[in-house]
Motif scaffolding. Sequence first.
Motif, PDB file in Angstrom:
ATOM      1  N   THR A  46       0.847  -1.191   0.000  1.00 18.76           N
ATOM      2  CA  THR A  46       0.000   0.000   0.000  1.00 18.76           C
ATOM      3  C   THR A  46       0.882   1.240   0.000  1.00 18.76           C
ATOM      4  OG1 THR A  46      -0.160  -0.013   2.428  1.00 18.76           O
ATOM      5  CG2 THR A  46      -1.934  -1.088   1.197  1.00 18.76           C
ATOM      6  N   GLU A  50      -3.254   3.162   0.751  1.00 15.16           N
ATOM      7  CA  GLU A  50      -4.118   2.920  -0.397  1.00 15.16           C
ATOM      8  C   GLU A  50      -3.540   1.804  -1.264  1.00 15.16           C
ATOM      9  OE1 GLU A  50      -6.242   5.615  -3.908  1.00 15.16           O
ATOM     10  OE2 GLU A  50      -4.651   6.469  -2.654  1.00 15.16           O
ATOM     11  N   ARG A  51      -4.418   0.909  -1.734  1.00 18.62           N
ATOM     12  CA  ARG A  51      -3.988  -0.131  -2.669  1.00 18.62           C
ATOM     13  C   ARG A  51      -3.606   0.498  -4.001  1.00 18.62           C
ATOM     14  NH1 ARG A  51      -6.016  -5.313  -1.260  1.00 18.62           N
ATOM     15  NH2 ARG A  51      -4.828  -6.111  -3.033  1.00 18.62           N
ATOM     16  N   PRO A  71      -1.480   4.740  -7.664  1.00 17.81           N
ATOM     17  CA  PRO A  71      -2.583   4.742  -6.695  1.00 17.81           C
ATOM     18  C   PRO A  71      -3.883   5.152  -7.376  1.00 17.81           C
ATOM     19  CG  PRO A  71      -1.250   6.712  -6.446  1.00 17.81           C
ATOM     20  CD  PRO A  71      -0.566   5.871  -7.472  1.00 17.81           C
TER      21      PRO A  71
END
Length: 684
Positions: A46, A50-51, A71
């Motif tokens: 991440t 965030e992935r 992202p």
Amino acid sequence: MKDLVSILDGNTFLVSDTRGDVEPSLDFPTGLFSFDTRHLSTWLLTLDGERLHALSVDTAESFRTRFFLVPGEPTHYLDAKVSVIRSRAIGGSFEEELTLLNHSGEEAEFVVRLDMAADFADLFEIKHVRSKQGHTTATVGDNELRLAYRREGFHRETVITTTSPAHVEVSGMTYRIRVAPRGEWTTRLHVSTVVYGARGEDVRANLPQYGGSRDPGAIRAEQDDLVARAPKLGCDCQPLAGAYRQSLNDLAALRYESITLGVRLVAAGLPWFMTLFGRDSIITSLQLLPFLPELISPTIMMLAGLQGHRIDDFRDEEPGKILHELRYGETAGFEEQPHSPYYGSADSTPLFVILLDEYERWTGDDRLVRALEAQARAALAWIDTYGDLLGTGYLWYQTRNPDTGLQNQCWKDSWDAISYRDGRLPGFPRATCELQGYAYDAKVRGARMARTIWGDPAYADRLEREAAELKMRFNRDFWIPEREYYALALDADGRQVDALTSNIGHLLWSGIVDESRAGRIAEHLLGPRLYSGWGVRTLADDQGRYNPVGYHVGTVWPFDNSIIAWGLWRYGFRREAGQICDAMLAASRFFGGRLPEAFAGYERSLTDYPVEYPTACSPQAWSAGTPLLLLRVMLGLEPQGEHLVIDPAVPEGMGRVELLDIPGRWGHVDALGRSRTPHDHPRG
């Protein structure tokens, strides 16, 4: 495996999603695996919590790949201020380089996080979910995370190190970084998988493939060297050229170092079958023999060395029997599964004799045949003793281990693969038709070896007599007159299990089919019930259990089709064999040249492309070997004494096919074939 990405080096491989992430999944075994144990079950990146999402994935090489990530959700209007490149490789151990690029004109702060976990699951535990019996520990060090699992003498470790300062926790590593305008940040992570032996040592330390990290350049050079030793193909057919190249690359990638004997073998397939299989390894060897014969003898010797020598109900072991599967994981070690090794296949044993003979016919290596005379005789004796469960002169199977043994012990080994025409399942024991063909061929070939190499003409006479009697008996008892094809099997009462299946093509390959019936068998194989347009289905589409996406009850298997094409060629049906060759190669285009384990049996006119089977292994050894055997069929390659007979019949429209430097007892020879016009095709 369409939405998964894999890299492998021998028996160590990693399967991730298209972002490079690994998460525990019940649908498919993602993770880092080595010798049947999952050493990473979580490897999740991440950025600022965030992935990431993939813009592109480079999968050109089997042992390394790169992911280009950003992202947020990728769209056509995306204007990312930052991107990440994940470059990874496997070479004995697993390495990943993370590079973050700041595309803005200002210095920026980022939090990069990698969640990490190792459940040390055995492959069988992933297939059949169960709780672990041992104890897992995690130890945090200076830029190091050590994950360990112990269960009595079973000990595995995963050691993860990083080159950049990180906050290390038992659940992963966190990097808090500042990156200059238009600048970049990089760290390298190294993951070692450790397999401890009884004396506390890494049992793979002395194996060249696992004695530490292998340089990707060295892996590439090794694979290139193997491919370079194969015959050179020149052709006008691009699908054939692509499939040939991909097959050689995949077979090179599937080679691994045996943890027990230190020899190089070809694993059966990724991800479920990265080990030695009797049936798969033998058939792959038969496919590979005209191209890289030097790869075959280690497999023959390994199978001979592990030949059954006692009665063991748990492992389905019997004297003379050739193994089905060899595993190294926890469930095998603690005898929760019988795979150490497991002998639950009825076809590996006659196929072993067939391979030994075919190997000598190609290579002239009679020393190996002499050295393994006792093992070959034991295999032939098994056919007539333990293999003939009912004393009827046929080869039957029924597991000795009803708890964990395989029910079906032919190549179609799923539970519902053997059925009557109306879909009912027969009882046990069962005698499938192709097993009788293999037994017949093994006796014929055993007789040749006995007469020409072992110097035992009396034994040769006996085997030839038994083969002739088996052929006569088989054509009487398995033939269904009103349907004009051979039954799939006999049930325990001697009744015909009357489903129409692809197994009849294996009968042609074995030579057990009466000449007068061969034409009708060819018509069934290429008829609308069995032939989809992309290949021969495992089960005809009007049978009770037919399912175009059923594992052995309607799918198309490339290896199966290669054996069928070989059988059609043997009986002189060159046009029909070429039709299957052409269909397989056409299908390969839709898989990037890599034929999968199986694909759906839908009609070609219905889909216009071969539909993927969702959990098919890819690469798989005997699918990778399929284009090689198809080449042999199209060029009509057959050893005769010290010479190679070349009698090509190239399918219409394929143009020129030229194979240079074909190795064998004759040295090296070249073969050339060209398409013929339709009226020139011999039919047999």
